[in-house]
Design an enzyme around this catalytic site. Sequence first.
Site, short mmCIF file in Angstrom:
data_model
loop_
_atom_site.label_atom_id
_atom_site.label_comp_id
_atom_site.label_asym_id
_atom_site.label_seq_id
_atom_site.Cartn_x
_atom_site.Cartn_y
_atom_site.Cartn_z
N GLU A 41 -0.24 -5.09 -1.52
CA GLU A 41 0.35 -3.89 -0.91
C GLU A 41 1.47 -4.25 0.06
OE1 GLU A 41 -3.02 -4.07 -1.80
OE2 GLU A 41 -2.12 -2.83 -3.35
N ASN A 92 -2.28 -5.94 -8.78
CA ASN A 92 -1.22 -4.98 -9.06
C ASN A 92 0.16 -5.57 -8.81
OD1 ASN A 92 -2.14 -4.75 -6.14
ND2 ASN A 92 -0.21 -3.64 -6.05
N ASP A 104 -1.58 0.98 -9.35
CA ASP A 104 -2.30 -0.01 -8.55
C ASP A 104 -3.56 -0.49 -9.27
OD1 ASP A 104 -2.95 -1.69 -6.35
OD2 ASP A 104 -4.32 -0.17 -5.57
#
Lengths: 169, 596
Positions: free
Chosen positions: B194, B277, B319
């Site tokens: 992230e 991801n 994701d």
Amino acid sequence: MGSLERLAWLSSAAAVASAIFPAFGQEWGTRPLHRPGAVQLLEVPVSGNPIVPRREPAIQNPYANDAGAIVQGRKLFESLNCSGCHAPFGGGGMGPPLSDRDWTYGGEPAAIYLSIAQGRPNGMPAWSRALPPQSIWQLVTYIRTLGGAPAPDAVPAQPAPNRTRGSQR
Amino acid sequence: MIRSKTHWPVFVVYSGWLANALGSDEIVRLSQDDGQWVMAAKNYANTRFSGLDQINVDNVKQLRVAWTFSTGVLNGHEAAPLVVKDTMYLVTPWPNILYALDLNQAGAIKWVYRPNPSRAAQGVACCDVVNRGAAYAEGKIFFNTLDNHTVAVDAATGKEVWKTKLGAIAKGETMTMAPIVVKNKVLVGNSGGEMGVRGWLTALDTRTGRILWRAYSTGPDKDVLIGPDFKPPYVSGQNLGATTWPSEAAWQIGGGTVWSWISYDPEADLIYYGTSNASPWNAVQRPGDNKWTSSVFARDPDTGMARWAYQWNPHDLYDYDGTNENVLLDLTIAGQERKVLVHADRNGYMYVVDRLTGVIISAEPFVFTNTVKRVDLKTGIPDLATEKEPQLGKFVKDICPAPPGGKDWQPMAYSPGTGFLYVPHNNLCFDMKTMEVGYIAGTPYVGAEVAMKAGPGGNRGFFTAWDPIRNRKVWDIKEDFPAWSGALATAGDVVFYGTMDRWFKAVDAKTGRELWKFRTGSGVIGQPVTYRGPDGKQYVAVLAGVGGWAGAVVAGQLDPRVPYGALGFVGAMKDLPEVTGGGGTLYVFALPEELP
């Protein structure tokens, strides 16, 4: 992080900030900008319990209640990835929520200003070299609308809550 | 490897062929000793199965607390306790304290090791400040700190043997996974999908902590450690880790982090692990397949060189990390002996893959999904539902599964007794709006507004028994909250797992019937383990302490009224603070003295 590495990071962050938000640094508010002086900033209490009663008025946000600054602050909040950590509308995530009334380092405008400028030890980056004071004040102005302000000083974007958190991160 | 139903008692006999795996035979032997639990997943195959049967379907209802231990940490406790001889080892979330507890004295503290990780590391950890456990080998305990150090600690004395820095929080990197040790190498990877982190897996020398090799998930073949031996089953071409991205700048910050489980097949001498991801979540900014994010790699542990890879989710839109565990099984499928890995992906499909070639044998949904219509077994390509494709600046509603997937990190178990997998998982959908995001090192690189909610039926979790040969669910248990703990299977035909609403449960491995449950102090997201104590009794141990991504609303004291918090997970978890607080406590259970 070494000081050279840190400088490199900060200048790249500033460059990226300029690149993704080219006009940042400009002044949108209708009022003249006051840059808080170093001495004033040093006297902003973080503890909430200053030993010496202050006679001077607290540092005011030059953009308080300024609708243009709220809009610009929100844009900065998104483009500088503040919303990535604190979540859209300040619900919190990697960083603490900004939409409740529990402020680890103070919720007054000057205290929020310092948290953004200096960073905080649990992971808040220091933005003072990447952002000019007016951008930080715009962020403060927007953040104060998220619901965590003890007394609203701007038009709320969300209903004002009463919730507080039990302990601090 | 663990054998299928009809063969499983044979596997100990087969340990002879493992001796050719230098340095790993000790670990194989230790992992087959049900008196101990020397790596988070119990064994290289990641089955989390124990041959202990003192606790069984008939007497488990009498299980009671033998002793408890408070870790003094309030964040999410996802780790598995380790048991080596008469000592238990616990690693906590940040500040990653390592405790050694004496099993001869009901968990008296033998020693405490404090790595003192950087405070600031907490601010770049995407999903609470978790740690998923440690690994034992060669008299040392190995674990990772949130601020990117791998540490070796003397198991007897608690003295630091070595400590190696592997990443930088200034780039958004953290480390949360449990290492495994293969052939005198500690294998570890990074977290930060992230934060625009470039993912890698690194091998360190168990004796010195020296870095032996590092395999990136993205970039040119030389960085990904791809050479002439690389034979991916469905694609060809060189430097796919670079050419499937819009630019070098994109794959440098493209994710593919390695934050979860590693399996090892000593016979094939291959390790298996998944990658996260792609970064950012906003896929418009990274046209192309974005190899090798959301993928599985098979690698030679000596050199790190890749043997094959397969991308679960090319050009990931939601994701969907590919990091979930790969359970190594030898199964008889359609009359053929197959060496497979089984993987429950975030996209909601249960894959059975030939682990020698990477060819998919089957892929069936184990939870409601409207993003992937089917997986084409000829091409390996998932067939996506275009109507659920994210749109810039506009919410697309009711996409299923949500970013934590049909299943996230919470590891499943496999019982060779029943032949079933026991899968703790999620039932979540979400609304998603994407937007352009700029990369600023050390800050999130996401570009999406997400709000999650319960999936069909309203229950947010399931505990499912799955037959990997018939590719179908056998039974399931609806859970109100996501089933975010690990699973444990035992030869007593009792299966254990915990829930976020403060239950630790034992169910019948054959039927799913609830046999026993215990009310814990905080929600359970840890990995249950079992061992034979120095007194010869079977014990079951689990860490309670809610948190993790699913429990961030409690662990981070987030605002439950804002659904976008914790990358949108708060939307589905706003009632969690009403049923549990935080707080790390180990619970150790046993049958009463007069039993069995």
